[in-house]
Scaffold this motif. Structure first.
Motif, mmCIF file in Angstrom:
data_model
loop_
_atom_site.group_PDB
_atom_site.id
_atom_site.type_symbol
_atom_site.label_atom_id
_atom_site.label_comp_id
_atom_site.label_asym_id
_atom_site.label_seq_id
_atom_site.Cartn_x
_atom_site.Cartn_y
_atom_site.Cartn_z
ATOM 1 N N GLY A 132 0.787 -1.226 0.000
ATOM 2 C CA GLY A 132 0.000 0.000 0.000
ATOM 3 C C GLY A 132 0.820 1.279 0.000
ATOM 4 O O GLY A 132 0.266 2.364 0.128
ATOM 5 N N GLN A 133 2.122 1.168 -0.146
ATOM 6 C CA GLN A 133 2.999 2.332 -0.154
ATOM 7 C C GLN A 133 3.637 2.494 -1.531
ATOM 8 O O GLN A 133 4.064 1.519 -2.127
ATOM 9 N N GLU A 134 3.717 3.727 -1.986
ATOM 10 C CA GLU A 134 4.419 4.007 -3.227
ATOM 11 C C GLU A 134 5.908 4.129 -2.922
ATOM 12 O O GLU A 134 6.305 4.778 -1.959
ATOM 13 N N VAL A 135 6.726 3.470 -3.741
ATOM 14 C CA VAL A 135 8.171 3.523 -3.589
ATOM 15 C C VAL A 135 8.747 4.073 -4.885
ATOM 16 O O VAL A 135 8.482 3.549 -5.965
ATOM 17 N N LEU A 136 9.541 5.129 -4.760
ATOM 18 C CA LEU A 136 10.177 5.769 -5.908
ATOM 19 C C LEU A 136 11.609 5.272 -6.016
ATOM 20 O O LEU A 136 12.346 5.269 -5.038
ATOM 21 N N VAL A 137 12.003 4.842 -7.211
ATOM 22 C CA VAL A 137 13.389 4.404 -7.441
ATOM 23 C C VAL A 137 14.227 5.641 -7.757
ATOM 24 O O VAL A 137 13.849 6.456 -8.600
ATOM 25 N N ILE A 138 15.349 5.762 -7.044
ATOM 26 C CA ILE A 138 16.308 6.826 -7.333
ATOM 27 C C ILE A 138 17.632 6.168 -7.685
ATOM 28 O O ILE A 138 17.910 5.050 -7.257
ATOM 29 N N SER A 139 18.433 6.860 -8.463
ATOM 30 C CA SER A 139 19.726 6.315 -8.874
ATOM 31 C C SER A 139 20.842 7.263 -8.432
ATOM 32 O O SER A 139 20.577 8.404 -8.050
ATOM 33 N N PRO A 140 22.092 6.816 -8.531
ATOM 34 C CA PRO A 140 23.212 7.675 -8.151
ATOM 35 C C PRO A 140 23.341 8.933 -9.014
ATOM 36 O O PRO A 140 24.047 9.860 -8.642
ATOM 37 N N ARG A 141 22.672 8.975 -10.152
ATOM 38 C CA ARG A 141 22.753 10.148 -11.029
ATOM 39 C C ARG A 141 21.829 11.282 -10.586
ATOM 40 O O ARG A 141 21.975 12.409 -11.023
ATOM 41 N N SER A 142 20.853 10.982 -9.727
ATOM 42 C CA SER A 142 19.921 12.015 -9.279
ATOM 43 C C SER A 142 20.534 12.820 -8.136
ATOM 44 O O SER A 142 21.425 12.337 -7.434
ATOM 45 N N PRO A 143 20.069 14.045 -7.933
ATOM 46 C CA PRO A 143 20.589 14.835 -6.810
ATOM 47 C C PRO A 143 20.400 14.131 -5.462
ATOM 48 O O PRO A 143 21.318 14.109 -4.638
ATOM 49 N N LEU A 144 19.245 13.535 -5.247
ATOM 50 C CA LEU A 144 19.005 12.820 -3.996
ATOM 51 C C LEU A 144 19.878 11.571 -3.913
ATOM 52 O O LEU A 144 20.413 11.236 -2.858
ATOM 53 N N GLY A 145 20.062 10.898 -5.037
ATOM 54 C CA GLY A 145 20.915 9.711 -5.083
ATOM 55 C C GLY A 145 22.380 10.033 -4.831
ATOM 56 O O GLY A 145 23.141 9.185 -4.368
ATOM 57 N N GLN A 146 22.787 11.246 -5.116
ATOM 58 C CA GLN A 146 24.162 11.667 -4.834
ATOM 59 C C GLN A 146 24.334 12.063 -3.368
ATOM 60 O O GLN A 146 25.413 11.924 -2.802
ATOM 61 N N ALA A 147 23.254 12.549 -2.751
ATOM 62 C CA ALA A 147 23.338 13.048 -1.372
ATOM 63 C C ALA A 147 23.112 11.967 -0.317
ATOM 64 O O ALA A 147 23.581 12.115 0.812
#
Length: 158
Positions: free
Chosen positions: A116-131
Motif C-alpha cells: 500500500g505504499q508508493e516507492v520511488l526508485v532513485i539512482s546515483p545520477r539524481s541529486p538525492l541519489g548523490q546526497a
C-alpha cells in the motif's frame, strides 16, 4: 516492507516494460519499412518520421535492458546496517510528508506499489541519489532542485 521485495517488484516492472518496448519497436520498425512509408515526393517524410520513431524505441529498449541488468547484478540480499547504500530502501520525511525511496543502480523515476505504499526508485545520477549514500537514520540531507533547496530527514533504512 523490505528491500528484497521492492527490488523484485522493480525488476518485474522493468521486465513488463521490456516486453512492451519490444512490441512497440517491432511495430515502429514495420511502419518504417512498410511500402506505404516510401516517399511519394520530396516533401513526403512519413518514412523518415517512422524511422526516427523506431530509432527512439530502440534506444528506449536498450535503456530498459541496461536497467534490468543492473538490478539483476545487485547482491541478492542487501543489508544496509543503518547506512544508506546501493539497494537500500529508505524512508524520508520532507516538511509534512513522508515517502519511501529505493536506492537502485538505475531505473530512476520508476514507481512501484508495495504494501500500500508508493516507492520511488532513485539512482546515483539524481541529486538525492548523490546526497544519500552514507547517511544514517536521523541525518538531514539538503539538495538543490531547480534553484530551490529541499531538505529531507532519513527516518528508516531497510
Amino acid at each position: 516492507m523490505g528491500n528484497a521485495a521492492v527490488r523484485q517488484r522493480v525488476m518485474q516492472r522493468l521486465e513488463d516494460d521490456l516486453r512492451i518496448a519490444r512490441a512497440v519497436l517491432q511495430a515502429t520498425h514495420e511502419a518504417a519499412t512498410h511500402s506505404e512509408s516510401k516517399a511519394e515526393n520530396k516533401y513526403d517524410t512519413r518514412g523518415l518520421e517512422a524511422a526516427y520513431l523506431a530509432d527512439g524505441q530502440r534506444r528506449r529498449l536498450h535503456e530498459i535492458e541496461l536497467a534490468l541488468a543492473a538490478f539483476r547484478n545487485l547482491p541478492a540480499e542487501v543489508r544496509p546496517e543503518g547506512v544508506v547504500r546501493m539497494g537500500a530502501l529508505v524512508q524520508l520525511a520532507q516538511e509534512e510528508s513522508e515517502r519511501w525511496v529505493f536506492f537502485g543502480p538505475d531505473g530512476a523515476g520508476l514507481k512501484v506499489m508495495l504494501d500500500g505504499q508508493e516507492v520511488l526508485v532513485i539512482s546515483p545520477r539524481s541529486p538525492l541519489g548523490q546526497a544519500l549514500p552514507g547517511r544514517e537514520i536521523g541525518d538531514e540531507v539538503q539538495i538543490r532542485v531547480a534553484g530551490r533547496v529541499q531538505t529531507f530527514e532519513v527516518l528508516d533504512i531497510r
